[in-house]
Design a protein around this motif. Sequence first.
Motif, PDB file in Angstrom:
ATOM      1  N   UNK A 194      -6.683   5.658   7.693  1.00  0.00           N
ATOM      2  CA  UNK A 194      -6.766   4.428   8.494  1.00  0.00           C
ATOM      3  C   UNK A 194      -5.521   3.555   8.290  1.00  0.00           C
ATOM      4  N   UNK A 195      -4.995   3.544   7.091  1.00  0.00           N
ATOM      5  CA  UNK A 195      -3.767   2.789   6.819  1.00  0.00           C
ATOM      6  C   UNK A 195      -2.533   3.498   7.368  1.00  0.00           C
ATOM      7  N   UNK A 196      -2.662   4.773   7.710  1.00  0.00           N
ATOM      8  CA  UNK A 196      -1.514   5.531   8.206  1.00  0.00           C
ATOM      9  C   UNK A 196      -0.528   5.908   7.111  1.00  0.00           C
ATOM     10  N   UNK A 197      -1.002   6.042   5.896  1.00  0.00           N
ATOM     11  CA  UNK A 197      -0.135   6.384   4.766  1.00  0.00           C
ATOM     12  C   UNK A 197      -0.049   7.902   4.657  1.00  0.00           C
ATOM     13  N   UNK A 198       1.179   8.426   4.578  1.00  0.00           N
ATOM     14  CA  UNK A 198       1.368   9.866   4.428  1.00  0.00           C
ATOM     15  C   UNK A 198       2.292  10.224   3.271  1.00  0.00           C
ATOM     16  N   UNK A 199       2.746   9.226   2.531  1.00  0.00           N
ATOM     17  CA  UNK A 199       3.638   9.436   1.396  1.00  0.00           C
ATOM     18  C   UNK A 199       2.992   8.859   0.152  1.00  0.00           C
ATOM     19  N   UNK A 200       3.029   9.637  -0.918  1.00  0.00           N
ATOM     20  CA  UNK A 200       2.525   9.154  -2.197  1.00  0.00           C
ATOM     21  C   UNK A 200       3.675   9.136  -3.195  1.00  0.00           C
ATOM     22  N   UNK A 201       3.787   8.096  -3.979  1.00  0.00           N
ATOM     23  CA  UNK A 201       2.959   6.905  -3.960  1.00  0.00           C
ATOM     24  C   UNK A 201       3.407   5.921  -2.874  1.00  0.00           C
ATOM     25  N   UNK A 202       2.455   5.160  -2.392  1.00  0.00           N
ATOM     26  CA  UNK A 202       2.721   4.019  -1.518  1.00  0.00           C
ATOM     27  C   UNK A 202       1.935   2.841  -2.058  1.00  0.00           C
ATOM     28  N   UNK A 203       2.605   1.701  -2.199  1.00  0.00           N
ATOM     29  CA  UNK A 203       1.938   0.480  -2.648  1.00  0.00           C
ATOM     30  C   UNK A 203       1.744  -0.446  -1.460  1.00  0.00           C
ATOM     31  N   UNK A 204       0.525  -1.004  -1.364  1.00  0.00           N
ATOM     32  CA  UNK A 204       0.198  -2.005  -0.360  1.00  0.00           C
ATOM     33  C   UNK A 204      -0.144  -3.297  -1.095  1.00  0.00           C
ATOM     34  N   UNK A 205       0.140  -4.413  -0.466  1.00  0.00           N
ATOM     35  CA  UNK A 205      -0.080  -5.731  -1.057  1.00  0.00           C
ATOM     36  C   UNK A 205      -1.019  -6.488  -0.120  1.00  0.00           C
ATOM     37  N   UNK A 206      -2.307  -6.536  -0.499  1.00  0.00           N
ATOM     38  CA  UNK A 206      -3.340  -7.018   0.409  1.00  0.00           C
ATOM     39  C   UNK A 206      -3.807  -8.432   0.097  1.00  0.00           C
ATOM     40  N   UNK A 207      -4.126  -9.147   1.182  1.00  0.00           N
ATOM     41  CA  UNK A 207      -4.712 -10.463   1.095  1.00  0.00           C
ATOM     42  C   UNK A 207      -6.020 -10.493   1.850  1.00  0.00           C
ATOM     43  N   UNK A 208      -6.461 -11.680   2.210  1.00  0.00           N
ATOM     44  CA  UNK A 208      -7.740 -11.896   2.884  1.00  0.00           C
ATOM     45  C   UNK A 208      -7.945 -10.926   4.037  1.00  0.00           C
ATOM     46  N   UNK A 209      -9.111 -10.292   4.064  1.00  0.00           N
ATOM     47  CA  UNK A 209      -9.459  -9.385   5.137  1.00  0.00           C
ATOM     48  C   UNK A 209      -8.659  -8.089   5.150  1.00  0.00           C
ATOM     49  N   UNK A 210      -7.926  -7.822   4.079  1.00  0.00           N
ATOM     50  CA  UNK A 210      -7.120  -6.609   4.014  1.00  0.00           C
ATOM     51  C   UNK A 210      -5.768  -6.735   4.682  1.00  0.00           C
ATOM     52  N   UNK A 211      -5.390  -7.961   5.032  1.00  0.00           N
ATOM     53  CA  UNK A 211      -4.089  -8.191   5.664  1.00  0.00           C
ATOM     54  C   UNK A 211      -2.973  -7.837   4.684  1.00  0.00           C
ATOM     55  N   UNK A 212      -1.960  -7.120   5.161  1.00  0.00           N
ATOM     56  CA  UNK A 212      -0.816  -6.784   4.318  1.00  0.00           C
ATOM     57  C   UNK A 212       0.113  -7.995   4.255  1.00  0.00           C
ATOM     58  N   UNK A 213       0.400  -8.438   3.039  1.00  0.00           N
ATOM     59  CA  UNK A 213       1.164  -9.657   2.814  1.00  0.00           C
ATOM     60  C   UNK A 213       2.644  -9.418   2.565  1.00  0.00           C
ATOM     61  N   UNK A 214       3.018  -8.180   2.319  1.00  0.00           N
ATOM     62  CA  UNK A 214       4.411  -7.821   2.050  1.00  0.00           C
ATOM     63  C   UNK A 214       4.634  -6.403   2.564  1.00  0.00           C
ATOM     64  N   UNK A 215       5.893  -6.034   2.803  1.00  0.00           N
ATOM     65  CA  UNK A 215       6.153  -4.662   3.240  1.00  0.00           C
ATOM     66  C   UNK A 215       5.680  -3.652   2.197  1.00  0.00           C
TER      67      UNK A 215
END
Length: 167
Positions: free
Chosen positions: A119-140
Amino acid sequence: MNACVLRCTSAGRRRVLAGLVCLGAAPWWGAVQAQGARRQLPLAANLPREIEAALAHGQPLVVMVSLHGCPFCEVVRNNYLAPMHEREGLAVVQVNMRDAQALRDAQGQESNHDAQVRAWGVSVAPTLLFLGQGGQELAPRLAGGDNDFYSALLERRLETARAAISR
C-alpha cells in the motif's frame, strides 16, 4: 545507495554478498557479523496507537520497512535505529516485506505487514518512513542502505518531520 530490492532471492543475496566481497566490502560485512546478536526493533502492530504515542512526545513515528535476510537492513537497524531507540527513545517500529504479521493500518483497518508495504508502494529495503497524524508522511522517505552520509540524511529527515509536527 546500497539496498535490497523486493525481488531479492536467496541466490540473489548470495551473489550480492559475493560481489561485495570482491569489491572490498569484506571489512564492512565482517563488522556486521562481529556485532554478534541482532538488535531488534518493535514490530508494528497498531499504527494509530504507535503514531499517537510518538506524537505525544513531539516525535514522528519512524517506520523501517525491512526484508528478512537483507544485510543492509541489519546495518541500518544495528548502527542507527536501535541505538537511537535505546539511547534517545526514538519512536521506531519495523514492518517486514513478505510477512503476514497482523497490523492495524494508519486508518485503523485490519491488514498485515506485506499488504501495508505494498500500500505504501515500497519496493526497496530498507526504507524509512516518517509518519504523523493519520499516517501522513512528514519527511521524504530514506531508501537504501548505509552510505557515508546516512547519519546526516537520517538526522535531516528527523528534523523535517519534527518541524512539521510543531507547526
